[in-house]
Design an enzyme around this catalytic site. Structure first.
Site, mmCIF file in Angstrom:
data_model
loop_
_atom_site.group_PDB
_atom_site.id
_atom_site.type_symbol
_atom_site.label_atom_id
_atom_site.label_comp_id
_atom_site.label_asym_id
_atom_site.label_seq_id
_atom_site.Cartn_x
_atom_site.Cartn_y
_atom_site.Cartn_z
ATOM 1 N N GLY A 13 0.694 -1.314 0.114
ATOM 2 C CA GLY A 13 -0.017 0.058 0.030
ATOM 3 C C GLY A 13 0.939 1.253 -0.083
ATOM 4 O O GLY A 13 0.410 2.519 0.612
ATOM 5 N N ARG A 67 -14.189 -14.630 -10.832
ATOM 6 C CA ARG A 67 -14.120 -13.288 -10.970
ATOM 7 C C ARG A 67 -15.262 -12.432 -10.734
ATOM 8 O O ARG A 67 -15.592 -11.306 -10.297
ATOM 9 C CB ARG A 67 -13.508 -13.071 -12.325
ATOM 10 C CG ARG A 67 -12.212 -12.397 -12.225
ATOM 11 C CD ARG A 67 -11.525 -12.200 -13.694
ATOM 12 N NE ARG A 67 -10.527 -13.064 -13.911
ATOM 13 C CZ ARG A 67 -9.430 -13.064 -13.227
ATOM 14 N NH1 ARG A 67 -9.184 -12.292 -11.941
ATOM 15 N NH2 ARG A 67 -8.430 -14.239 -13.282
ATOM 16 N N MET A 92 -4.067 -6.810 -7.212
ATOM 17 C CA MET A 92 -3.427 -7.835 -8.020
ATOM 18 C C MET A 92 -4.424 -8.623 -8.356
ATOM 19 O O MET A 92 -4.357 -10.042 -8.162
ATOM 20 C CB MET A 92 -2.420 -8.688 -6.948
ATOM 21 C CG MET A 92 -1.309 -7.540 -6.578
ATOM 22 S SD MET A 92 -0.446 -6.562 -7.808
ATOM 23 C CE MET A 92 0.549 -8.023 -8.553
ATOM 24 N N ARG A 93 -5.516 -8.263 -8.980
ATOM 25 C CA ARG A 93 -6.596 -9.139 -9.452
ATOM 26 C C ARG A 93 -6.914 -8.356 -10.741
ATOM 27 O O ARG A 93 -7.373 -7.171 -10.773
ATOM 28 C CB ARG A 93 -7.710 -8.938 -8.328
ATOM 29 C CG ARG A 93 -8.582 -10.372 -8.721
ATOM 30 C CD ARG A 93 -9.353 -10.487 -7.288
ATOM 31 N NE ARG A 93 -10.793 -11.384 -7.697
ATOM 32 C CZ ARG A 93 -10.670 -12.681 -8.046
ATOM 33 N NH1 ARG A 93 -9.457 -13.270 -7.400
ATOM 34 N NH2 ARG A 93 -11.666 -13.291 -8.166
ATOM 35 N N ILE A 94 -7.309 -9.351 -11.766
ATOM 36 C CA ILE A 94 -7.761 -8.825 -12.856
ATOM 37 C C ILE A 94 -9.437 -8.402 -12.666
ATOM 38 O O ILE A 94 -9.973 -9.253 -12.288
ATOM 39 C CB ILE A 94 -7.511 -9.786 -13.969
ATOM 40 C CG1 ILE A 94 -6.204 -9.814 -14.323
ATOM 41 C CG2 ILE A 94 -8.341 -9.236 -15.400
ATOM 42 C CD1 ILE A 94 -5.811 -10.885 -15.337
ATOM 43 N N LEU A 95 -9.868 -7.130 -13.496
ATOM 44 C CA LEU A 95 -11.255 -6.874 -12.970
ATOM 45 C C LEU A 95 -12.086 -7.604 -14.342
ATOM 46 O O LEU A 95 -11.678 -7.506 -15.159
ATOM 47 C CB LEU A 95 -11.500 -5.326 -13.064
ATOM 48 C CG LEU A 95 -10.663 -4.698 -12.018
ATOM 49 C CD1 LEU A 95 -10.868 -3.162 -12.154
ATOM 50 C CD2 LEU A 95 -10.660 -5.312 -10.718
ATOM 51 N N ASN A 109 -5.621 2.973 -12.983
ATOM 52 C CA ASN A 109 -4.414 2.011 -12.521
ATOM 53 C C ASN A 109 -3.131 2.608 -12.674
ATOM 54 O O ASN A 109 -2.984 3.642 -13.631
ATOM 55 C CB ASN A 109 -4.710 0.729 -13.187
ATOM 56 C CG ASN A 109 -3.623 -0.316 -12.694
ATOM 57 O OD1 ASN A 109 -3.456 -0.641 -11.556
ATOM 58 N ND2 ASN A 109 -3.069 -1.144 -13.727
ATOM 59 N N HIS A 111 0.736 1.388 -13.559
ATOM 60 C CA HIS A 111 1.426 0.219 -14.036
ATOM 61 C C HIS A 111 2.711 0.660 -14.183
ATOM 62 O O HIS A 111 3.175 1.607 -14.753
ATOM 63 C CB HIS A 111 0.868 -0.364 -15.379
ATOM 64 C CG HIS A 111 1.619 -1.541 -16.105
ATOM 65 N ND1 HIS A 111 1.452 -2.561 -15.430
ATOM 66 C CD2 HIS A 111 2.325 -1.479 -16.988
ATOM 67 C CE1 HIS A 111 2.138 -3.579 -16.202
ATOM 68 N NE2 HIS A 111 2.513 -2.871 -17.240
HETATM 69 C C1 GRF Z 1 3.345 -0.907 -7.491
HETATM 70 O O1 GRF Z 1 4.568 -1.044 -8.341
HETATM 71 C C2 GRF Z 1 2.303 -0.736 -8.727
HETATM 72 O O2 GRF Z 1 2.712 -0.012 -9.778
HETATM 73 C C3 GRF Z 1 1.973 -2.102 -9.166
HETATM 74 O O3 GRF Z 1 2.086 -2.851 -7.875
HETATM 75 C C4 GRF Z 1 3.023 -2.192 -6.730
HETATM 76 C C5 GRF Z 1 2.232 -1.902 -5.557
HETATM 77 O O4 GRF Z 1 2.901 -1.465 -4.446
HETATM 78 N N1 GRF Z 1 0.704 -2.305 -9.636
HETATM 79 P P1 GRF Z 1 2.266 -0.798 -3.254
HETATM 80 O O5 GRF Z 1 1.173 -1.825 -2.688
HETATM 81 O O6 GRF Z 1 1.549 0.453 -3.651
HETATM 82 O O7 GRF Z 1 3.431 -0.390 -2.458
#
Ligand code: GRF
Length: 192
Positions: A13, A67, A92-95, A109, A111
């Site tokens: 987070g 899902r 960490m999940r595809i919507l 998002n 990335h």
């Molecule tokens: C980040 O690198 C973000 O770009 C990716 O997952 C990581 C999450 O890190 N999608 P955090 O939980 O915000 O520290």
């Protein structure tokens, strides 16, 4: 009117924390309020941090759920919070379309690569293994593909001289933490 957002996380987070800080005292102070921090992982470190910062938190475990089934539960959970935008920060999940169609062009998002060059998880590992001299952090709208939605903002990360994956991540995250709030401000202030 300030935009009401829900931040979705799955782990540490750190991006969520950066956005919260900017909402309290920084770049997002005048344009955004956090209605909820949500996780699909009830034990996510970031949920504890969010609660400690005085934010509303909620979680629904996604493990073992289809899902669409999980996303329908999330849509129901979100209703009373009346959020304008969902901000994915390490979710960490595809919507599925169930969630995406409930918030059309309202899900954003971050990335840690150029979405045209690399999609999915492991972008910093990819940069490290390919000895890239630079990579790009991308903030984008979420559509029904994986990391295919329209780009909102992008920023280069200089990777020259980085001697480990950890160093690449450290440099990348420093850019993520600044870029995400800048991009959100652009969306919230300039409108759709
Ligand atoms: C980040 O690198 C973000 O770009 C990716 O997952 C990581 C999450 O890190 N999608 P955090 O939980 O915000 O520290």
């Amino acid at each position: 009117m300030k935009k009401r957002i829900a931040i979705f996380i799955s782990g540490r987070g750190s991006n969520m924390e950066a956005i919260v800080r900017n909402t309290q005292t920084g770049l997002l102070k005048d344009c955004c309020e956090i209605a909820l921090v949500f996780s699909n992982k009830p034990r996510a470190k970031g949920l504890e941090i969010a609660a400690g910062l005085g934010l509303s938190t909620a979680s629904i475990p996604s493990k073992g759920k289809k899902r669409e089934e999980f996303d329908a539960e999330v849509v129901r959970l979100l209703e009373p919070y009346r959020v304008d935008y969902i901000v994915l920060a390490g979710f960490m999940r595809i919507l599925s379309p169930v969630l995406i169609r409930a918030y059309p062009n309202r899900i954003i998002n971050i990335h840690p690569a150029d979405t045209k060059a690399f999609q999915g998880v492991g972008a910093y590992e990819w940069a490290w293994e390919n000895r890239l001299e630079k990579t790009y952090i991308t903030v984008h709208y979420v559509d029904e593909g994986v990391d295919t939605g329209p780009v909102i903002a992008q920023q280069e990360v200089d990777l020259r001289g980085a001697a480990s994956l950890q160093e690449i991540e450290r440099r990348g995250l420093a850019v993520e933490h600044e870029l995400y709030s800048k991009a959100l401000r652009k969306v919230f202030i300039m409108g759709e």
